[in-house]
Write a protein that holds these residues in place. Structure first.
Motif, PDB file in Angstrom:
ATOM      1  N   CYS A 111      44.743 -92.277 -41.951  1.00 45.70           N
ATOM      2  CA  CYS A 111      43.847 -91.120 -41.799  1.00 45.70           C
ATOM      3  C   CYS A 111      44.290 -89.938 -42.642  1.00 45.70           C
TER       4      CYS A 111
ATOM      5  N   HIS B 229      52.424 -89.755 -34.105  1.00 47.86           N
ATOM      6  CA  HIS B 229      51.027 -89.720 -34.542  1.00 47.86           C
ATOM      7  C   HIS B 229      50.392 -91.110 -34.488  1.00 47.86           C
TER       8      HIS B 229
ATOM      9  N   TRP C 288      46.866 -87.976 -42.169  1.00 47.38           N
ATOM     10  CA  TRP C 288      47.591 -86.936 -41.442  1.00 47.38           C
ATOM     11  C   TRP C 288      48.943 -86.683 -42.112  1.00 47.38           C
TER      12      TRP C 288
ATOM     13  N   CYS D 223      50.558 -90.338 -42.618  1.00 50.81           N
ATOM     14  CA  CYS D 223      49.830 -91.506 -42.117  1.00 50.81           C
ATOM     15  C   CYS D 223      49.002 -92.139 -43.232  1.00 50.81           C
TER      16      CYS D 223
ATOM     17  N   CYS E 232      46.152 -96.243 -37.653  1.00 48.55           N
ATOM     18  CA  CYS E 232      47.097 -95.267 -38.185  1.00 48.55           C
ATOM     19  C   CYS E 232      48.470 -95.915 -38.356  1.00 48.55           C
TER      20      CYS E 232
HETATM   21 ZN   LIG Z   1      46.626 -91.379 -38.775  1.00 50.62          ZN
END
Ligand SMILES: [Zn+2]
Length: 163
Positions: free
Chosen positions: A50, A70, A52, A47, A25
């Motif tokens: 992933c 995160h 996010w 991110c 990440c």
């Molecule tokens: Zn991530």
């Protein structure tokens, strides 16, 4: 590489990381593509790996903090470093080498952020200028008026980086 799927109307501003600098990440910040004249800032952490995406916040620093929470949990407890010049690449390379052992295992390889002491209003979290290729997070010097700085947690270590 970035696997981030931007929500409609949002973009990664040109000064933020456009692709993951390392494995796993990796944080960035996104903002609305267009801003109304009267609009205050709106930012979200995001991110590359992933996908996010964080909640909407009013400051770029807050979004960068969410994104680093995160991608690099624990960053807030890192030792705070003396500031260094971003254009002194030789010094940065030496500091990265010498200080990597003071960071959690794998931190440098993951391009985790570092934190440096700043004098407000210069507390911006600067993408891509951390010693390991991630963010250089700003923290207001003790006694300086707090503003958008990462909260001071744990006891910080003042390292004499220029000795
Ligand atoms: Zn991530």
């Amino acid at each position: 590489v970035s696997r981030l799927l931007l929500p409609a109307g949002w973009e990664i501003p040109c000064w933020e990381s456009q692709a993951a600098p390392g494995p796993g990440c990796q944080p960035t910040v996104i903002q609305p593509r267009w801003r109304g004249q009267d609009q205050d800032g709106a930012y979200r952490g995001a991110c590359h790996e992933c996908g996010w995406i964080g909640e909407v916040v009013a400051s770029e620093n807050a979004a960068a903090e969410h994104a680093n929470d995160h991608a690099h949990p624990g960053w807030r407890e890192l030792p705070v470093l003396t500031g260094y010049r971003y254009d002194d690449l030789k010094l940065m390379a030496r500091l990265a080498r010498e200080l990597a052992p003071a960071f959690p295992v794998g931190w440098a390889e993951r391009c985790g952020p570092v934190i440096t002491w700043r004098t407000p209003p210069g507390t911006r979290h600067v993408p891509g200028h951390g010693l390991f290729g991630g963010y250089c997070m700003g923290r207001a010097r003790p006694g300086a008026p707090a503003e958008h700085s990462a909260p001071a947690t744990v006891v910080t270590t003042q390292l004499d980086l220029f000795g």
